[in-house]
Design an enzyme around this catalytic site. Sequence first.
Site, PDB file in Angstrom:
ATOM      1  N   ASP A  41       1.081  -1.031   0.077  1.00 50.36           N
ATOM      2  CA  ASP A  41      -0.267  -0.244  -0.399  1.00 50.36           C
ATOM      3  C   ASP A  41       1.027   1.451   0.096  1.00 50.36           C
ATOM      4  OD1 ASP A  41      -2.519  -1.900   0.319  1.00 50.36           O
ATOM      5  OD2 ASP A  41      -2.439  -1.639   2.352  1.00 50.36           O
ATOM      6  N   LYS A  63      -2.981   2.026  -2.586  1.00 50.43           N
ATOM      7  CA  LYS A  63      -4.474   2.443  -1.693  1.00 50.43           C
ATOM      8  C   LYS A  63      -4.347   3.432  -0.497  1.00 50.43           C
ATOM      9  CE  LYS A  63      -7.224  -0.227  -0.772  1.00 50.43           C
ATOM     10  NZ  LYS A  63      -8.417  -1.014  -0.214  1.00 50.43           N
ATOM     11  N   MET A 177      -8.600   8.057   9.437  1.00 54.28           N
ATOM     12  CA  MET A 177      -9.248   8.868   7.473  1.00 54.28           C
ATOM     13  C   MET A 177     -10.102   9.698   8.677  1.00 54.28           C
ATOM     14  SD  MET A 177      -9.755   6.259   5.824  1.00 54.28           S
ATOM     15  CE  MET A 177     -10.399   3.942   7.241  1.00 54.28           C
TER      16      MET A 177
HETATM   17  N1  SAH Z   1      -4.475  -1.026   8.858  1.00 51.53           N
HETATM   18  C1  SAH Z   1      -3.888   0.951   9.085  1.00 51.53           C
HETATM   19  C2  SAH Z   1      -4.726   1.941   9.005  1.00 51.53           C
HETATM   20  C3  SAH Z   1      -5.467   1.823   7.340  1.00 51.53           C
HETATM   21  S1  SAH Z   1      -6.714   3.248   7.503  1.00 51.53           S
HETATM   22  C4  SAH Z   1      -3.282   0.610  10.412  1.00 51.53           C
HETATM   23  O1  SAH Z   1      -3.793  -0.791  11.282  1.00 51.53           O
HETATM   24  O2  SAH Z   1      -2.931   1.363  11.709  1.00 51.53           O
HETATM   25  C5  SAH Z   1      -5.517   4.515   7.216  1.00 51.53           C
HETATM   26  C6  SAH Z   1      -5.314   5.250   7.947  1.00 51.53           C
HETATM   27  O3  SAH Z   1      -4.701   5.057   9.279  1.00 51.53           O
HETATM   28  C7  SAH Z   1      -5.178   7.221   7.523  1.00 51.53           C
HETATM   29  O4  SAH Z   1      -5.553   7.702   7.485  1.00 51.53           O
HETATM   30  C8  SAH Z   1      -5.009   7.556   9.176  1.00 51.53           C
HETATM   31  O5  SAH Z   1      -5.477   7.613   9.610  1.00 51.53           O
HETATM   32  C9  SAH Z   1      -3.959   6.248   9.743  1.00 51.53           C
HETATM   33  N2  SAH Z   1      -3.030   5.664  10.302  1.00 51.53           N
HETATM   34  C10 SAH Z   1      -2.173   5.068   9.308  1.00 51.53           C
HETATM   35  N3  SAH Z   1      -0.785   5.023   9.348  1.00 51.53           N
HETATM   36  C11 SAH Z   1      -0.153   6.149  10.677  1.00 51.53           C
HETATM   37  C12 SAH Z   1       0.656   6.771  10.852  1.00 51.53           C
HETATM   38  N4  SAH Z   1       1.766   5.974  10.650  1.00 51.53           N
HETATM   39  N5  SAH Z   1       0.230   8.119  11.238  1.00 51.53           N
HETATM   40  C13 SAH Z   1      -1.348   8.480  11.658  1.00 51.53           C
HETATM   41  N6  SAH Z   1      -1.889   7.856  10.921  1.00 51.53           N
HETATM   42  C14 SAH Z   1      -1.809   6.968  10.253  1.00 51.53           C
END
Ligand code: SAH
Length: 259
Positions: A41, A63, A177
């Site tokens: 991704d 994605k 998100m």
């Molecule tokens: N599977 C991922 C989430 C996917 S949805 C998890 O478990 O973290 C994608 C969202 O995750 C982003 O829009 C943001 O809100 C959050 N996100 C993912 N990585 C991030 C990071 N390093 N810092 C802050 N938010 C993060």
Amino acid sequence: MPHDDFPAGSVWLVGAGPGDPDLLTRKALRLIEAADIVFYDALVGPGILDPIPAATERVSVGKRSGRHSRDQGTIDTLIVAAAQIGQRVVRLKGGDPAVFGRTAEEVAACNVAGVPVRICPGITAASAAVAAAGTSLTLRGVARRLTLVTAHAQAGAPLDLDWRVLADRDATLGIYMGRTAAATVTQQLLAAGRHPDTPVLVVVNASLHDERIIRGRLSSLAFLVEAISASDPAILIVGEEVGTTPIAAPVRLREAARQ
Ligand code: SAH
């Protein structure tokens, strides 16, 4: 001892964690190194891709909310097709595959095709965010419930969340998100009775070198997110415990090491 959990023609859905390569699990690393092909991704950063051996195929499936990316059906088809020609397939996902990761669809596609599939968990953004801020997602006797929500509605649909439940004082919310919907989230939570002074934490690029931690109150959440660029992942945490005193002197280890 050699592992026998990654036969040719099988798929692993692997959590890459929030971005810092040090937060990859040993198992994730082993699977990445053993794969013939890795589909990843946009949220999976360059440091995470470094250990992929040069001979391994890498396919970006890009994605990321609001950007052009392959649709989920295409990704399902690609991973299944790769496994069916006998490749060891890693599908690398940001954070934990089980949190807003479309994991169910990919598992279902593999099941339908008779392709063996397994999941390697990762550290989710909410965990990385509170760790960065030196605080917690729960607080004994106060924040007894943790709810992970996505504020990203399906195209054209309103945010369909049970605001009354989310407005409970003892619930911590990890809002994924959530940047664009921050104003709506605030409005709905306040209307449902959540206190305007409820502490909030916004963490941008959690665990990465350009991590930013913004603290405030629910009443100002929409304002706090205004400064965040749309291309940076950000997570919003709402809850009493994020207002508690963080670790006395947050030591930024990586920064300290550079000096
Ligand atoms: N599977 C991922 C989430 C996917 S949805 C998890 O478990 O973290 C994608 C969202 O995750 C982003 O829009 C943001 O809100 C959050 N996100 C993912 N990585 C991030 C990071 N390093 N810092 C802050 N938010 C993060």
